[in-house]
Design a protein around this motif. Sequence first.
Motif, PDB file in Angstrom:
ATOM      1  N   PRO A 200      -3.817  -7.419  15.228  1.00  0.00           N
ATOM      2  CA  PRO A 200      -3.123  -6.907  15.041  1.00  0.00           C
ATOM      3  C   PRO A 200      -3.219  -5.329  14.505  1.00  0.00           C
ATOM      4  CG  PRO A 200      -5.897  -7.982  13.177  1.00  0.00           C
ATOM      5  CD  PRO A 200      -5.285  -7.777  14.492  1.00  0.00           C
ATOM      6  N   TRP A 201      -2.181  -4.919  14.482  1.00  0.00           N
ATOM      7  CA  TRP A 201      -1.964  -3.515  14.924  1.00  0.00           C
ATOM      8  C   TRP A 201      -1.196  -2.821  14.091  1.00  0.00           C
ATOM      9  CZ3 TRP A 201      -3.812  -0.983  19.213  1.00  0.00           C
ATOM     10  CH2 TRP A 201      -4.296  -2.127  20.464  1.00  0.00           C
ATOM     11  N   ILE A 202      -1.006  -1.712  13.995  1.00  0.00           N
ATOM     12  CA  ILE A 202      -0.825  -1.047  12.508  1.00  0.00           C
ATOM     13  C   ILE A 202       0.160   0.724  13.340  1.00  0.00           C
ATOM     14  CG2 ILE A 202      -2.166   0.030  11.624  1.00  0.00           C
ATOM     15  CD1 ILE A 202       1.307  -1.069   9.687  1.00  0.00           C
ATOM     16  N   ASP A 203       1.722   0.843  12.845  1.00  0.00           N
ATOM     17  CA  ASP A 203       1.506   2.437  13.450  1.00  0.00           C
ATOM     18  C   ASP A 203       1.168   3.754  12.657  1.00  0.00           C
ATOM     19  OD1 ASP A 203       3.666   3.822  15.213  1.00  0.00           O
ATOM     20  OD2 ASP A 203       3.716   4.898  13.420  1.00  0.00           O
ATOM     21  N   LEU A 204       0.698   4.768  13.527  1.00  0.00           N
ATOM     22  CA  LEU A 204      -0.117   5.329  12.089  1.00  0.00           C
ATOM     23  C   LEU A 204       0.933   6.387  11.209  1.00  0.00           C
ATOM     24  CD1 LEU A 204      -2.005   6.954  14.926  1.00  0.00           C
ATOM     25  CD2 LEU A 204      -2.852   6.254  12.264  1.00  0.00           C
ATOM     26  N   VAL A 205       1.817   5.861  11.251  1.00  0.00           N
ATOM     27  CA  VAL A 205       3.081   6.032  10.840  1.00  0.00           C
ATOM     28  C   VAL A 205       3.441   5.349   9.165  1.00  0.00           C
ATOM     29  CG1 VAL A 205       5.950   6.764   9.804  1.00  0.00           C
ATOM     30  CG2 VAL A 205       4.679   7.908  12.062  1.00  0.00           C
ATOM     31  N   ASP A 206       3.474   3.996   9.830  1.00  0.00           N
ATOM     32  CA  ASP A 206       3.648   3.046   8.543  1.00  0.00           C
ATOM     33  C   ASP A 206       2.135   2.901   7.853  1.00  0.00           C
ATOM     34  OD1 ASP A 206       5.883   1.820   9.150  1.00  0.00           O
ATOM     35  OD2 ASP A 206       5.548   0.600  10.940  1.00  0.00           O
ATOM     36  N   ALA A 207       1.154   3.469   8.410  1.00  0.00           N
ATOM     37  CA  ALA A 207       0.157   3.373   8.042  1.00  0.00           C
ATOM     38  C   ALA A 207      -0.413   4.730   6.695  1.00  0.00           C
ATOM     39  CB  ALA A 207      -1.821   2.799   9.094  1.00  0.00           C
ATOM     40  N   ALA A 208       0.690   5.071   7.099  1.00  0.00           N
ATOM     41  CA  ALA A 208       0.868   6.733   5.618  1.00  0.00           C
ATOM     42  C   ALA A 208       0.967   5.824   5.367  1.00  0.00           C
ATOM     43  CB  ALA A 208       0.992   7.761   6.671  1.00  0.00           C
ATOM     44  N   SER A 209       2.342   5.525   5.285  1.00  0.00           N
ATOM     45  CA  SER A 209       2.552   4.815   4.134  1.00  0.00           C
ATOM     46  C   SER A 209       2.654   3.886   3.233  1.00  0.00           C
ATOM     47  CB  SER A 209       4.674   4.352   4.275  1.00  0.00           C
ATOM     48  OG  SER A 209       3.985   3.644   5.212  1.00  0.00           O
ATOM     49  N   ALA A 210       1.223   3.355   3.921  1.00  0.00           N
ATOM     50  CA  ALA A 210       0.781   2.258   2.994  1.00  0.00           C
ATOM     51  C   ALA A 210       0.178   3.249   2.355  1.00  0.00           C
ATOM     52  CB  ALA A 210      -0.116   1.632   3.902  1.00  0.00           C
ATOM     53  N   VAL A 211      -0.981   4.138   2.469  1.00  0.00           N
ATOM     54  CA  VAL A 211      -1.123   4.862   1.119  1.00  0.00           C
ATOM     55  C   VAL A 211      -0.890   5.248   0.177  1.00  0.00           C
ATOM     56  CG1 VAL A 211      -2.997   6.911   1.617  1.00  0.00           C
ATOM     57  CG2 VAL A 211      -3.143   5.364   3.448  1.00  0.00           C
ATOM     58  N   VAL A 212       0.315   6.234   0.366  1.00  0.00           N
ATOM     59  CA  VAL A 212       1.228   6.482  -0.269  1.00  0.00           C
ATOM     60  C   VAL A 212       2.105   4.903  -1.362  1.00  0.00           C
ATOM     61  CG1 VAL A 212       3.397   7.310  -0.945  1.00  0.00           C
ATOM     62  CG2 VAL A 212       2.064   8.032   1.102  1.00  0.00           C
ATOM     63  N   ALA A 213       2.308   4.385  -1.043  1.00  0.00           N
ATOM     64  CA  ALA A 213       2.146   2.988  -1.666  1.00  0.00           C
ATOM     65  C   ALA A 213       0.859   2.615  -2.512  1.00  0.00           C
ATOM     66  CB  ALA A 213       2.917   2.055  -1.073  1.00  0.00           C
ATOM     67  N   ALA A 214       0.088   2.487  -2.161  1.00  0.00           N
ATOM     68  CA  ALA A 214      -1.364   2.267  -2.893  1.00  0.00           C
ATOM     69  C   ALA A 214      -1.533   3.223  -3.654  1.00  0.00           C
ATOM     70  CB  ALA A 214      -2.648   2.416  -2.018  1.00  0.00           C
ATOM     71  N   VAL A 215      -1.309   4.435  -3.331  1.00  0.00           N
ATOM     72  CA  VAL A 215      -1.681   5.719  -4.111  1.00  0.00           C
ATOM     73  C   VAL A 215      -0.832   5.490  -6.052  1.00  0.00           C
ATOM     74  CG1 VAL A 215      -1.591   8.422  -4.594  1.00  0.00           C
ATOM     75  CG2 VAL A 215      -2.488   7.624  -2.869  1.00  0.00           C
ATOM     76  N   GLU A 216       0.245   5.255  -5.109  1.00  0.00           N
ATOM     77  CA  GLU A 216       1.012   4.701  -6.643  1.00  0.00           C
ATOM     78  C   GLU A 216       1.249   3.849  -7.489  1.00  0.00           C
ATOM     79  OE1 GLU A 216       4.352   8.471  -4.786  1.00  0.00           O
ATOM     80  OE2 GLU A 216       5.513   6.145  -4.370  1.00  0.00           O
ATOM     81  N   SER A 217       0.852   2.264  -6.264  1.00  0.00           N
ATOM     82  CA  SER A 217       1.166   1.504  -7.215  1.00  0.00           C
ATOM     83  C   SER A 217       0.051   0.687  -6.906  1.00  0.00           C
ATOM     84  CB  SER A 217       2.744   0.942  -7.223  1.00  0.00           C
ATOM     85  OG  SER A 217       2.896   0.803  -5.906  1.00  0.00           O
ATOM     86  N   GLY A 218      -0.563   1.074  -5.969  1.00  0.00           N
ATOM     87  CA  GLY A 218      -1.749  -0.150  -5.812  1.00  0.00           C
ATOM     88  C   GLY A 218      -2.011  -0.619  -7.135  1.00  0.00           C
ATOM     89  N   ARG A 219      -3.412  -2.101  -7.015  1.00  0.00           N
ATOM     90  CA  ARG A 219      -3.136  -2.444  -8.208  1.00  0.00           C
ATOM     91  C   ARG A 219      -6.099  -2.316  -8.088  1.00  0.00           C
ATOM     92  NH1 ARG A 219      -4.336  -8.038  -9.132  1.00  0.00           N
ATOM     93  NH2 ARG A 219      -4.066  -8.442  -7.608  1.00  0.00           N
ATOM     94  N   PRO A 220      -5.377  -1.786  -9.150  1.00  0.00           N
ATOM     95  CA  PRO A 220      -7.636  -1.319  -8.726  1.00  0.00           C
ATOM     96  C   PRO A 220      -7.819  -3.155  -8.662  1.00  0.00           C
ATOM     97  CG  PRO A 220      -6.539  -0.227 -11.518  1.00  0.00           C
ATOM     98  CD  PRO A 220      -5.512  -1.514 -10.447  1.00  0.00           C
ATOM     99  N   GLY A 221      -9.443  -2.243  -8.113  1.00  0.00           N
ATOM    100  CA  GLY A 221      -9.603  -3.540  -7.282  1.00  0.00           C
ATOM    101  C   GLY A 221      -9.887  -4.662  -6.690  1.00  0.00           C
ATOM    102  N   GLN A 222      -8.441  -3.806  -6.444  1.00  0.00           N
ATOM    103  CA  GLN A 222      -7.903  -4.526  -4.896  1.00  0.00           C
ATOM    104  C   GLN A 222      -7.783  -4.762  -3.764  1.00  0.00           C
ATOM    105  OE1 GLN A 222      -6.385  -8.016  -5.870  1.00  0.00           O
ATOM    106  NE2 GLN A 222      -7.328  -7.440  -7.647  1.00  0.00           N
ATOM    107  N   ALA A 223      -8.538  -5.324  -3.179  1.00  0.00           N
ATOM    108  CA  ALA A 223      -7.671  -4.381  -1.000  1.00  0.00           C
ATOM    109  C   ALA A 223      -6.547  -5.481  -0.612  1.00  0.00           C
ATOM    110  CB  ALA A 223      -9.102  -4.963  -0.200  1.00  0.00           C
ATOM    111  N   TYR A 224      -6.098  -4.330   0.272  1.00  0.00           N
ATOM    112  CA  TYR A 224      -4.845  -4.973   0.773  1.00  0.00           C
ATOM    113  C   TYR A 224      -4.883  -5.066   2.179  1.00  0.00           C
ATOM    114  CZ  TYR A 224      -2.757  -3.605  -3.288  1.00  0.00           C
ATOM    115  OH  TYR A 224      -2.155  -4.206  -5.178  1.00  0.00           O
ATOM    116  N   ASN A 225      -4.458  -6.656   2.875  1.00  0.00           N
ATOM    117  CA  ASN A 225      -4.123  -6.192   4.405  1.00  0.00           C
ATOM    118  C   ASN A 225      -2.825  -4.841   4.494  1.00  0.00           C
ATOM    119  OD1 ASN A 225      -6.157  -7.454   4.952  1.00  0.00           O
ATOM    120  ND2 ASN A 225      -5.285  -9.360   5.289  1.00  0.00           N
TER     121      ASN A 225
END
Length: 303
Positions: A200-225
């Motif tokens: 599995p791969w991920i572009d760094l720009v997409d990885a960074a946008s996932a961090v923003v999404a987790a900061v703003e709307s991630g569920r506490p206590g969860q892990a996300y692929n």
Amino acid sequence: MTTNQSILLAGASGVLGRHITRALTDAGHKVTGLGRGPAHGVQADLMDRDALLRAVDGQHFDTVVVAATALRKAPLRHRGMYATNALRIDGTAHLIEAARATGARRLVAESMVFGYGYGDYGDHVLTEHDTFGPKGTTAQLEQHIAAMRIKEQLTVGAEGLEGIALRFGLFYGPGGTDAILSMLRKRQLPVADDAGRVLPWIDLVDAASAVVAAVESGRPGQAYNITDRTPLGFAAHVRAVAQRFGLPKPMTVPLWLMKPMSYAQVMMRTTMRVSSAKAERELGWTPTYPSCYDGIAALKATV
């Protein structure tokens, strides 16, 4: 969580950290970098607990993001992972203490899909329901996997914090593909045929946008692929880079010949398909580049 947060980012000067800083800033957050160099707003070594706590004394942050690594280049041998393993365990524990001291509510930590283990998963598509951190099949692999297992346990179990772990695929993209390009130009990057193996791969720009999404709307206590939608073998990835940039094809060698590069060989022997459906569903995140071919093409267009 609201926008316009004050965020402490550990590892801000790294390749991923720079992308995260840009993405968070663009989303309206204020980012303070944490690291050993003088360019950081909070200057401290994560491995030095007392110095770290002194450095954050009297400061307040809403969220702490962990993207720190001890890696300066892709690890080829097992020993190349040892410092990062220690950082994942001790550095994370120290940073959790620092997060509490600053009054932070949320903790978002970088994790990796290799925490599922190194091996052949065949056609099975790994989700967050699969065991993360199984015992490694060798003492060296157990050391790597244990570090990822413990880091996640510390993160999602951090008392008083909303801990979220992001299990990233292999990074590539702006700043992350430079080493491959350099080695291809010098004809210094042999590869073994994938023989049906994919990663599995991920572009760094997409990885960074996932961090923003987790900061703003991630569920506490969860892990996300966090991966793209098109698993691809390591050799296929390197050949795609060479073709898109007009560089010589990498030399193909038998996999056994890679044995001196012990960690790289284990990675190349791994077959792993990973689903990011949970992140897409709960975080509202989708990869801009659904495959490495798309991301590599975009990268070439910028240079």
